[in-house]
Enzyme design. Structure first.
Site, short mmCIF file in Angstrom:
data_model
loop_
_atom_site.label_atom_id
_atom_site.label_comp_id
_atom_site.label_asym_id
_atom_site.label_seq_id
_atom_site.Cartn_x
_atom_site.Cartn_y
_atom_site.Cartn_z
N HIS A 48 0.84 -1.20 0.00
CA HIS A 48 0.00 0.00 0.00
C HIS A 48 0.87 1.25 0.00
CE1 HIS A 48 -3.09 -2.60 2.31
NE2 HIS A 48 -3.59 -2.41 1.11
N LYS B 162 -18.37 -5.78 8.20
CA LYS B 162 -17.15 -6.53 8.43
C LYS B 162 -16.46 -6.05 9.70
CE LYS B 162 -14.56 -8.06 4.75
NZ LYS B 162 -13.65 -7.83 3.63
N ARG C 200 -1.90 -5.93 -8.62
CA ARG C 200 -0.91 -6.98 -8.33
C ARG C 200 -0.87 -8.03 -9.43
NH1 ARG C 200 -3.48 -8.16 -2.57
NH2 ARG C 200 -5.23 -8.05 -3.97
N SER D 137 -3.36 -7.38 2.91
CA SER D 137 -3.56 -7.26 4.36
C SER D 137 -4.03 -8.58 4.96
CB SER D 137 -4.59 -6.17 4.67
OG SER D 137 -4.11 -4.91 4.29
#
Length: 169
Positions: free
Chosen positions: A27, A51, A100, A137
């Site tokens: 990040h 969440k 990514r 993460s």
């Protein structure tokens, strides 16, 4: 003032959105690169009430503020709702997203097209540094939970906070 004279005085803004639970070196790579391209970079920490994150939103914001302080042009805020509304409220014309892998592109392209269709906000895709191409993460939390060494994947401050949090749980 309009015309070419005014173009030099316009502040160039972009946003890097995400949950950042926790922020990783991947990040930070994207945020630091965006901070060199834009006058102001907003890091928008997503609030998802459905969440339960490892870190509360306020904790994530504080960690991000501390690890991005050296850039000088990064602002960190929480947001809830549509990212395009966040952008409109702050006059932000660009979203910066790290990619990514091809699988990221499939999803992010749909989001970029939707955001542009809703508001005209552009999305810029930045290829992730290959060193961090596998990093997320979720993966960091999982490895840390099982005692794996993640010191090279997160800033020292985040490593300390993560280790402390996992000791409590």
């Amino acid at each position: 003032m309009t015309g070419p004279e005014s173009e030099g005085s316009q502040v160039r803004r972009a946003v890097c959105p995400g949950s950042f639970d926790p922020i990783t070196n991947g990040h930070l790579d994207i945020i630091s690169r965006a901070s060199r391209l834009y006058d102001e970079v907003y890091v928008a920490v997503m609030i998802n009430k459905s969440k339960k994150g490892l870190f509360e939103v306020d904790e994530r914001i504080e960690l991000i503020r501390q690890v991005t302080a050296e850039y000088g042009n990064v602002k960190v805020e929480a947001f809830h709702g549509l990212l395009v509304d966040y952008c409109k409220q702050r006059d932000i014309p660009a979203i910066v997203k790290g990619l990514r892998a091809v699988s990221d592109f499939d999803y992010e392209l749909q989001m970029a097209q939707m955001n542009n269709g809703l508001s005209g906000v552009e999305t810029l895709f930045v290829p992730t540094n290959p060193t961090y191409s596998f990093l997320s993460s979720s993966l960091v939390k999982e490895v840390a939970t099982w005692g794996g060494d993640i010191a090279h994947l997160v800033p020292p401050l985040v490593l300390e906070a993560l280790n402390e949090r996992l000791r409590k749980d």
